[in-house]
Design a protein around this motif. Structure first.
Motif, PDB file in Angstrom:
ATOM      1  N   THR A 180       8.694  -4.828  19.559  1.00  0.00           N
ATOM      2  CA  THR A 180       9.541  -3.649  19.738  1.00  0.00           C
ATOM      3  C   THR A 180       9.421  -2.698  18.552  1.00  0.00           C
ATOM      4  O   THR A 180       9.314  -1.481  18.711  1.00  0.00           O
ATOM      5  N   LEU A 181       9.423  -3.260  17.332  1.00  0.00           N
ATOM      6  CA  LEU A 181       9.286  -2.428  16.144  1.00  0.00           C
ATOM      7  C   LEU A 181       7.937  -1.719  16.114  1.00  0.00           C
ATOM      8  O   LEU A 181       7.854  -0.520  15.808  1.00  0.00           O
ATOM      9  N   VAL A 182       6.893  -2.458  16.422  1.00  0.00           N
ATOM     10  CA  VAL A 182       5.548  -1.875  16.428  1.00  0.00           C
ATOM     11  C   VAL A 182       5.448  -0.755  17.456  1.00  0.00           C
ATOM     12  O   VAL A 182       4.860   0.306  17.202  1.00  0.00           O
ATOM     13  N   LYS A 183       6.040  -0.972  18.620  1.00  0.00           N
ATOM     14  CA  LYS A 183       5.994   0.045  19.683  1.00  0.00           C
ATOM     15  C   LYS A 183       6.778   1.289  19.271  1.00  0.00           C
ATOM     16  O   LYS A 183       6.322   2.422  19.486  1.00  0.00           O
ATOM     17  N   GLY A 187       7.525   2.302  16.182  1.00  0.00           N
ATOM     18  CA  GLY A 187       6.949   2.981  15.023  1.00  0.00           C
ATOM     19  C   GLY A 187       5.560   3.533  15.248  1.00  0.00           C
ATOM     20  O   GLY A 187       5.133   4.454  14.537  1.00  0.00           O
ATOM     21  N   GLY A 188       4.822   2.980  16.203  1.00  0.00           N
ATOM     22  CA  GLY A 188       3.477   3.459  16.479  1.00  0.00           C
ATOM     23  C   GLY A 188       2.445   2.969  15.482  1.00  0.00           C
ATOM     24  O   GLY A 188       1.327   3.499  15.415  1.00  0.00           O
ATOM     25  N   ILE A 189       2.792   1.941  14.681  1.00  0.00           N
ATOM     26  CA  ILE A 189       1.855   1.377  13.711  1.00  0.00           C
ATOM     27  C   ILE A 189       1.951  -0.139  13.779  1.00  0.00           C
ATOM     28  O   ILE A 189       2.992  -0.682  14.156  1.00  0.00           O
ATOM     29  N   PRO A 190       0.890  -0.871  13.401  1.00  0.00           N
ATOM     30  CA  PRO A 190       0.914  -2.329  13.521  1.00  0.00           C
ATOM     31  C   PRO A 190       1.701  -3.051  12.435  1.00  0.00           C
ATOM     32  O   PRO A 190       1.953  -4.235  12.566  1.00  0.00           O
ATOM     33  N   ASN A 191       2.075  -2.353  11.365  1.00  0.00           N
ATOM     34  CA  ASN A 191       2.818  -2.988  10.266  1.00  0.00           C
ATOM     35  C   ASN A 191       4.315  -2.871  10.535  1.00  0.00           C
ATOM     36  O   ASN A 191       4.942  -1.844  10.258  1.00  0.00           O
ATOM     37  N   ALA A 192       4.901  -3.959  11.059  1.00  0.00           N
ATOM     38  CA  ALA A 192       6.321  -3.933  11.425  1.00  0.00           C
ATOM     39  C   ALA A 192       7.224  -3.813  10.204  1.00  0.00           C
ATOM     40  O   ALA A 192       8.303  -3.226  10.282  1.00  0.00           O
ATOM     41  N   VAL A 193       6.800  -4.365   9.063  1.00  0.00           N
ATOM     42  CA  VAL A 193       7.610  -4.287   7.848  1.00  0.00           C
ATOM     43  C   VAL A 193       7.767  -2.835   7.404  1.00  0.00           C
ATOM     44  O   VAL A 193       8.855  -2.387   7.027  1.00  0.00           O
ATOM     45  N   THR A 194       6.674  -2.082   7.446  1.00  0.00           N
ATOM     46  CA  THR A 194       6.729  -0.666   7.077  1.00  0.00           C
ATOM     47  C   THR A 194       7.617   0.114   8.027  1.00  0.00           C
ATOM     48  O   THR A 194       8.326   1.040   7.607  1.00  0.00           O
TER      49      THR A 194
END
Length: 220
Positions: free
Chosen positions: A34-37, A39-46
């Motif tokens: 969900t976070l990756v989707k 944010g549009g980036i693969p780094n969920a922490v960022t």
């Protein structure tokens, strides 16, 4: 009045023991996906640091700025040191500057690609500050101070903070740049820009603190 607090505390204690919160049903639900989707980036922490909890990150940057100002304030009344400690043997100088070169390259990589891989602005800034510190312990304090003033590092540090706060405020207001293609270098909207700004801020702030401690204490 204290008995009211005691009774309330005991009641809350037994409430937590007798009535535990039910576990939420999270079937077929992945927080990371969900976070990756979103944010549009693969780094969920960022995504968490620079998007979902961006309000907290703003104050983390502000606190770092205040810490640098505090170092200047606390040492302002001290007498500058006349003795400066640094490496003098050629082997140590070569190894330290080699390490500084590697740290600087890692800093640039983490700042530019931190939204695609492990890393990010804070890690990039720490790597940049490490590179500056390694150069500082192998060079004269006058040369380091001259470079700092020539490139107006103090001004760039303040500008990076202001731009970060403005971009963060715009993002918190609900205005976002296009996310772009997942995994591409230019993706994630404003996140890559925030990463670079944080990296610049932390690296230049570290440089300022290093110079202060060298000037007033003679060492890092």
């Amino acid at each position: 009045m204290k008995w009211v607090y005691i009774v309330a505390g005991i009641a809350l204690f037994f409430k937590m023991l007798a009535l535990p919160n039910p576990a939420p049903s999270l079937q077929d639900f992945s927080i990371v996906e969900t976070l990756v989707k979103d944010g549009g980036i693969p780094n969920a922490v960022t995504v968490v640091i620079l998007r979902n909890r961006l309000y907290d990150t703003i104050y983390e940057v502000v606190v770092f700025t205040i810490a640098i100002m505090g170092a200047y304030f606390l040492l302002a009344n001290e007498k500058p040191s006349n003795t400066f400690y640094r490496f003098t043997d050629q082997t140590s100088i070569i190894l330290a500057r080699l390490g500084a070169t590697i740290a600087a390259m890692v800093s640039i990589e983490l700042a530019i690609r931190g939204h695609l891989s492990p890393g990010g602005g804070f890690a990039a800034g720490v790597a940049g500050g490490t590179a500056i510190g390694l150069i500082a312990i192998t060079s004269s304090s006058e040369w380091m101070q001259g470079i700092y003033q020539r490139w107006q590092a103090a001004t760039w540090e303040k500008v990076s903070v202001l731009i970060f706060i403005v971009l963060a405020a715009i993002t918190l207001a609900g205005i976002e740049l296009p996310h772009g293609e997942m995994g591409a270098l230019i993706s994630g909207g404003v996140v890559p820009l925030l990463n670079i700004l944080v990296a610049v801020k932390v690296a230049l702030g570290s440089w300022a603190v290093i110079l202060v401690f060298i000037r007033y204490r003679g060492l890092l």
